[in-house]
Design a protein around this motif. Sequence first.
Motif, mmCIF file in Angstrom:
data_model
loop_
_atom_site.group_PDB
_atom_site.id
_atom_site.type_symbol
_atom_site.label_atom_id
_atom_site.label_comp_id
_atom_site.label_asym_id
_atom_site.label_seq_id
_atom_site.Cartn_x
_atom_site.Cartn_y
_atom_site.Cartn_z
ATOM 1 N N VAL A 95 -1.887 -24.151 -14.248
ATOM 2 C CA VAL A 95 -2.726 -25.337 -14.040
ATOM 3 C C VAL A 95 -3.903 -25.244 -15.003
ATOM 4 N N ARG A 96 -3.988 -26.169 -15.945
ATOM 5 C CA ARG A 96 -5.083 -26.189 -16.910
ATOM 6 C C ARG A 96 -5.660 -27.593 -16.993
ATOM 7 N N ARG A 97 -6.930 -27.714 -16.674
ATOM 8 C CA ARG A 97 -7.596 -29.005 -16.855
ATOM 9 C C ARG A 97 -7.625 -29.362 -18.341
ATOM 10 N N PRO A 98 -7.575 -30.647 -18.687
ATOM 11 C CA PRO A 98 -7.621 -31.035 -20.098
ATOM 12 C C PRO A 98 -8.925 -30.595 -20.765
ATOM 13 N N GLY A 99 -8.838 -30.298 -22.037
ATOM 14 C CA GLY A 99 -10.042 -29.975 -22.791
ATOM 15 C C GLY A 99 -10.840 -31.222 -23.124
ATOM 16 N N TRP A 100 -11.985 -31.026 -23.741
ATOM 17 C CA TRP A 100 -12.851 -32.145 -24.106
ATOM 18 C C TRP A 100 -12.478 -32.693 -25.479
ATOM 19 N N THR A 101 -12.748 -33.980 -25.657
ATOM 20 C CA THR A 101 -12.503 -34.652 -26.934
ATOM 21 C C THR A 101 -13.782 -35.343 -27.390
ATOM 22 N N ALA A 102 -14.180 -35.128 -28.609
ATOM 23 C CA ALA A 102 -15.390 -35.762 -29.129
ATOM 24 C C ALA A 102 -15.186 -37.271 -29.233
ATOM 25 N N GLY A 103 -16.266 -38.012 -28.971
ATOM 26 C CA GLY A 103 -16.243 -39.467 -29.053
ATOM 27 C C GLY A 103 -17.318 -39.977 -29.986
#
Length: 241
Positions: A95-103
Amino acid sequence: MRILLLGGTTEARRLAGLVAGEHTVITSLAGRTTDPLRPAGELRIGGFGGVDGLAGYLRDADVDVVVDATHPFAATMSGHAVLACAAVGVPLLVVRRPGWTAGPGDEWHRVASLDAAAALLPRLGRRVFLTTGRQGIAAFAGLDECWFLARSVEPPTGVTPRNLEVLLDRGPFTVDGERELLIRHRVGVLVTKDSGGSAAKLVAARELGVPVLMVDRPPAPDAPLVSTADAAVTWLRALGR
């Protein structure tokens, strides 16, 4: 089923709460925090003694399935889980939460490691908000020209930067609170790991024009992968049919 849940994350606690009434859940925590948030079901604290120790535990405890819901940067534990489960023949779910994406409006500088972050840091700012966890603080110990505000659940141990202020706190955090913190301490750069989850500090940094040094997460283990506790429940129910 008897489920060994490698925990320590919000997703792990939620999953334990969702399935504890349906299965026997044993949550394992590394023991790095003296007062952890207690999940539903059984709890064990401490390491297993490497791959062989974990494999032995799976046999002795008659574990039917392992769910690795550790922190995305707990690469050693995740690697041990893959090898131990393969050795014993126990199914493994990650189970891995999604990583962050720059906006739009973000100024992110992605690096592969804490050491790479320390090497780049002086070129981005000298007043640093460090949110890498207490075990990551030592990587910045040689940067005497920088001032650090480090936030962690417990005090750091070992080598630390000379100019260090420690803030002991546990999330969740709000955008308003993070914005106020950055302003009050005149933070010029934020250093964090791409752990995913709440992005309040990243939103505040974007609003204030504070650059972010983002340490990339290691690759996910070679095993079935889901991103939420609810998806893990679905997978476990399908396994138990």
